[in-house]
Scaffold this motif. Structure first.
Motif, PDB file in Angstrom:
ATOM      1  N   HIS A   1      39.851  46.062  76.114  1.00 18.10           N
ATOM      2  CA  HIS A   1      40.434  44.787  76.551  1.00 18.10           C
ATOM      3  C   HIS A   1      41.770  44.477  75.882  1.00 18.10           C
ATOM      4  O   HIS A   1      42.346  43.418  76.108  1.00 18.10           O
ATOM      5  CB  HIS A   1      39.445  43.651  76.246  1.00 18.10           C
ATOM      6  N   LEU A   2      42.235  45.397  75.084  1.00 20.92           N
ATOM      7  CA  LEU A   2      43.426  45.138  74.278  1.00 20.92           C
ATOM      8  C   LEU A   2      44.658  44.843  75.128  1.00 20.92           C
ATOM      9  O   LEU A   2      45.432  43.938  74.814  1.00 20.92           O
ATOM     10  CB  LEU A   2      43.678  46.323  73.345  1.00 20.92           C
ATOM     11  N   LYS A   3      44.857  45.574  76.201  1.00 20.98           N
ATOM     12  CA  LYS A   3      46.029  45.337  77.052  1.00 20.98           C
ATOM     13  C   LYS A   3      46.019  43.914  77.594  1.00 20.98           C
ATOM     14  O   LYS A   3      47.039  43.218  77.547  1.00 20.98           O
ATOM     15  CB  LYS A   3      46.092  46.339  78.193  1.00 20.98           C
ATOM     16  N   LYS A   4      44.877  43.443  78.077  1.00 23.34           N
ATOM     17  CA  LYS A   4      44.776  42.078  78.598  1.00 23.34           C
ATOM     18  C   LYS A   4      45.032  41.050  77.505  1.00 23.34           C
ATOM     19  O   LYS A   4      45.711  40.044  77.739  1.00 23.34           O
ATOM     20  CB  LYS A   4      43.379  41.833  79.196  1.00 23.34           C
ATOM     21  N   ILE A   5      44.497  41.292  76.321  1.00 21.36           N
ATOM     22  CA  ILE A   5      44.677  40.366  75.196  1.00 21.36           C
ATOM     23  C   ILE A   5      46.157  40.298  74.812  1.00 21.36           C
ATOM     24  O   ILE A   5      46.699  39.214  74.585  1.00 21.36           O
ATOM     25  CB  ILE A   5      43.821  40.803  73.984  1.00 21.36           C
ATOM     26  N   LEU A   6      46.813  41.449  74.756  1.00 26.92           N
ATOM     27  CA  LEU A   6      48.230  41.478  74.394  1.00 26.92           C
ATOM     28  C   LEU A   6      49.094  40.840  75.477  1.00 26.92           C
ATOM     29  O   LEU A   6      50.056  40.134  75.167  1.00 26.92           O
ATOM     30  CB  LEU A   6      48.678  42.909  74.100  1.00 26.92           C
ATOM     31  N   ASP A   7      48.757  41.072  76.736  1.00 27.54           N
ATOM     32  CA  ASP A   7      49.493  40.417  77.824  1.00 27.54           C
ATOM     33  C   ASP A   7      49.328  38.903  77.751  1.00 27.54           C
ATOM     34  O   ASP A   7      50.270  38.149  78.002  1.00 27.54           O
ATOM     35  CB  ASP A   7      49.019  40.931  79.193  1.00 27.54           C
ATOM     36  N   PHE A   8      48.153  38.453  77.394  1.00 31.22           N
ATOM     37  CA  PHE A   8      47.884  37.016  77.252  1.00 31.22           C
ATOM     38  C   PHE A   8      48.737  36.411  76.137  1.00 31.22           C
ATOM     39  O   PHE A   8      49.231  35.298  76.247  1.00 31.22           O
ATOM     40  CB  PHE A   8      46.391  36.806  76.967  1.00 31.22           C
ATOM     41  N   LEU A   9      48.935  37.177  75.079  1.00 29.24           N
ATOM     42  CA  LEU A   9      49.721  36.712  73.941  1.00 29.24           C
ATOM     43  C   LEU A   9      51.196  36.518  74.309  1.00 29.24           C
ATOM     44  O   LEU A   9      51.910  35.777  73.642  1.00 29.24           O
ATOM     45  CB  LEU A   9      49.581  37.713  72.790  1.00 29.24           C
TER      46      LEU A   9
END
Length: 184
Positions: free
Chosen positions: A66-74
């Motif tokens: 889920h890291l890509k989604k979390i980083l995009d959210f940031l």
């Protein structure tokens, strides 16, 4: 468990641990917690961040898919400090894949160099950068300079973490000398 309903029902350590225990029990449940975190609105995102970070602290591998989604959210403009703080906190426990090192380092350096970021965001960003710098030693000097530049005016929390991180950077490079900041 209806995660959204439970997150809104009560905001306490006991409830956070209950949610984290449930969500951390399987990748599917953790994915559901990530979805609630990303969907918002703000209050739910803020409250979901706490059990999310706790799950990652317990099992760092859970966050990797889920890291890509979390980083995009940031990247979203106007993101609340609690989201930045909890995202940086969970990243310090995560085994960040190499392909995200540059993006994560950019976030961390931006947060650390900003005069507007809260101390907790900066402190967690320092820890994440220290970990990335183990793989990318060329980042150590930049991290060292940023920390040293802020130490004379820093809060106790920043100073404590900063000095510990500087010591690890010095231990890696015995030719580096760290000057302690003057006490004020």
């Amino acid at each position: 468990m209806d995660l959204k309903r439970e997150i809104l029902r009560e905001h306490s350590r006991r409830q956070m641990l209950r949610i984290a225990t449930y969500a951390g029990a399987s990748p599917a449940r953790f994915k559901a917690l990530v979805s609630v975190y990303l969907a918002g609105p703000y209050r739910i995102t803020q409250r979901a961040a706490w059990p999310l970070g706790t799950c990652v602290e317990r099992d760092p591998a859970l966050i990797v898919p889920h890291l890509k989604k979390i980083l995009d959210f940031l990247k979203k403009p106007g993101i609340h400090d609690a989201v930045k703080r909890n995202t940086m906190r969970l990243l310090q426990f995560a085994d960040i894949p190499h392909r995200y090192h540059g993006q994560v380092a950019d976030f961390c350096f931006t947060f650390l160099s900003s005069k507007k970021e809260p101390v907790a965001v900066k402190v967690f960003a320092m820890s994440v950068l220290r970990d990335i710098a183990q793989t990318h030693p060329e980042l150590k000097n930049e991290l060292k300079l940023l920390i040293e530049d802020q130490l004379p005016y820093a809060s106790a929390a920043f100073r404590s973490r900063g000095l510990k991180i500087l010591k690890t950077l010095v231990d890696d490079n015995p030719h580096t000398v760290v000057k302690k900041p003057p006490t004020t």
